[in-house]
Design a protein around this motif. Structure first.
Motif, PDB file in Angstrom:
ATOM      1  N   THR A   1       0.583  -1.589  -0.092  1.00 39.15           N
ATOM      2  CA  THR A   1      -0.281  -0.223  -0.103  1.00 39.15           C
ATOM      3  C   THR A   1       0.887   1.257  -0.217  1.00 39.15           C
ATOM      4  OG1 THR A   1      -0.037  -0.028   2.303  1.00 39.15           O
ATOM      5  CG2 THR A   1      -1.533  -1.037   0.926  1.00 39.15           C
ATOM      6  N   MET A   2       0.144   2.339  -0.688  1.00 36.10           N
ATOM      7  CA  MET A   2       0.650   4.032  -0.418  1.00 36.10           C
ATOM      8  C   MET A   2       1.560   4.020   1.105  1.00 36.10           C
ATOM      9  SD  MET A   2       0.169   7.339  -1.536  1.00 36.10           S
ATOM     10  CE  MET A   2      -0.246   7.198  -3.156  1.00 36.10           C
TER      11      MET A   2
ATOM     12  N   GLY B   1      -3.136   7.453   0.619  1.00 36.50           N
ATOM     13  CA  GLY B   1      -3.803   8.175  -1.709  1.00 36.50           C
ATOM     14  C   GLY B   1      -5.088   8.842  -1.378  1.00 36.50           C
TER      15      GLY B   1
ATOM     16  N   ARG C   1      -2.485  -2.108  -4.965  1.00 32.02           N
ATOM     17  CA  ARG C   1      -3.012  -1.412  -3.977  1.00 32.02           C
ATOM     18  C   ARG C   1      -3.391  -2.848  -3.175  1.00 32.02           C
ATOM     19  NH1 ARG C   1      -3.721   3.281  -6.504  1.00 32.02           N
ATOM     20  NH2 ARG C   1      -5.732   3.427  -7.198  1.00 32.02           N
TER      21      ARG C   1
END
Length: 401
Positions: free
Chosen positions: A207-208, A244, A370
């Motif tokens: 994930t970010m 995000g 993601r």
């Protein structure tokens, strides 16, 4: 020989004509010019090597920015050059020794332009900035072929903008351009994590929020103030802060509402279709199943109606299978396609196989990455899409401070 490093218009043409300063070579240190070899054969080869790499056309350049919790950032310019034979390795070793021992023209230009850059951006952003802690190194790496690596770095004080409980990166970028052999990498230092990025880059992580870096590769051009990223302390990111989707002040909002709405519609649509399918299947079974009251007692002769019913059931079976296949989501289709191709495919081949548009495939793969169902790896100008366990061997990690 006197050539300047071809870095397009330059990774940092963020200061172009201020106080007579121009950075057409992205502070990569090549403004042209060569050094004269001193007299004496004992120094000739070393001088030649220094001259060669002072004006070298490098194979690739990576601009690595590690953002620290106090808002400063360590900038590292990493140049890589393939060493084709023993002579190349010998020349590079001679250059490396001289480069680390003395300030060559390549390094002097780098420091001068870094100082000029922070001065002019401080004036433009009305924020105190300074270039400090300069450093340099030159080493040979093997992958397995020999690669000459030159790194020059400095600390940019006041690089990121403080906004309440977050750091915002982007206002120092102006007319930013990456050529096809360049990449820009932003890394969170300390306990910082990404909470937003615009435009979205390729990140290393599921994930970010847990990404160790965010990368933008060329050839690419950005408008002023971009790329931009928001970083926060990991302890301050609560359950309501989704990576995000956290934005900031007007003009730099990083909410990606179209993507969120599109993803929600897709998920809800798939769920509704699945419920409808199951209800229809259950209703059909209930209508055709005989009850205890209607079951005939004793042996009954075969009838034409029974034969007809059996025939219709056989005819309907393939139709039911087709309907189930059509209910596959786009994500399921992509995963099945990659699995059929050995667990790994080029993104361009996915576009060709599915017949979907490039933009649809790109958005879908970004969403799947993601979610952790696939991984993307940039190789040259292509993206390699892999299922878990089928990822290609990763290259060396970016410069570690």
């Amino acid at each position: 020989m006197s050539r300047s490093i071809p870095v397009g218009v330059g990774i940092l043409v963020i200061v172009v004509v201020l106080a007579g300063i121009s950075l057409p070579v992205a502070m990569a240190g090549a403004v042209g010019g060569s050094q004269q070899a001193p007299a004496g054969n004992e120094h000739a080869s070393t001088a030649h090597a220094v001259e060669e790499y002072d004006s070298q056309d490098f194979d690739s350049t990576t601009f690595e920015i590690t953002v620290h919790e106090n808002g400063s950032a360590t900038w590292t310019f990493r140049h890589e050059q393939r060493l084709e034979d023993d002579d190349d390795e010998t020349n590079f070793e001679a250059f490396a020794e001289e480069f680390e021992a003395e300030e060559t023209g390549l390094y002097e230009r780098f420091t001068e332009q870094a100082e000029a850059l922070t001065d002019t951006r401080a004036e433009a952003t009305d924020r105190e900035m300074e270039a400090t802690a300069f450093n340099r190194s030159a080493t040979t790496e093997y992958r397995p072929g020999a690669i000459g690596v030159i790194e020059m770095s400095f600390v940019w004080e006041g690089f990121a903008e403080h906004q309440e409980d977050r750091l915002v990166v982007g206002d120092v970028f102006q007319n930013l351009y990456l050529s096809d052999d360049q990449s820009l990498v932003i890394e969170p230092g300390g306990d910082l994590v990404f909470t937003a990025a615009e435009p979205a880059g390729e990140y290393a992580g599921t994930t970010m929020e847990n990404a160790s870096s965010m990368t933008w590769s060329g050839e690419r051009e950005f408008v002023d103030g971009y790329p931009s990223a928001v970083l926060r302390d990991a302890d301050d990111v609560g359950s309501g802060d989704t990576a995000g989707t956290t934005g900031w002040s007007t003009g730099n909002a990083l909410f990606s509402w179209p993507v969120l709405v599109g993803a929600t519609v897709v998920v809800l649509g798939a769920a509704i279709a699945l419920v409808w399918y199951r209800e229809q299947d259950g209703t059909s079974s209930a209508e055709t199943a005989p009850t205890e009251a209607s079951e005939p007692i004793g042996p009954q002769p075969a009838s034409e109606d029974a034969d007809s019913t059996d025939s219709e059931a056989e005819t309907d079976a393939p139709s039911e299978a087709l309907t189930e296949d059509e209910l596959l989501t786009d994500e399921d289709r992509v995963i099945r396609l990659i699995r059929e191709n050995g667990g790994r495919m080029k993104q361009v081949n996915i576009v060709e196989e599915t017949g979907w548009s490039k933009s649809k495939v790109s958005m879908l793969l970004s969403e799947m990455e993601r979610e952790g169902s696939i991984s993307k790896l940039r190789v040259g100008r292509e993206n390699i899409i892999s299922l878990e366990g089928y990822e290609p061997e990763a290259a060396k990690s970016p410069f570690d401070e």
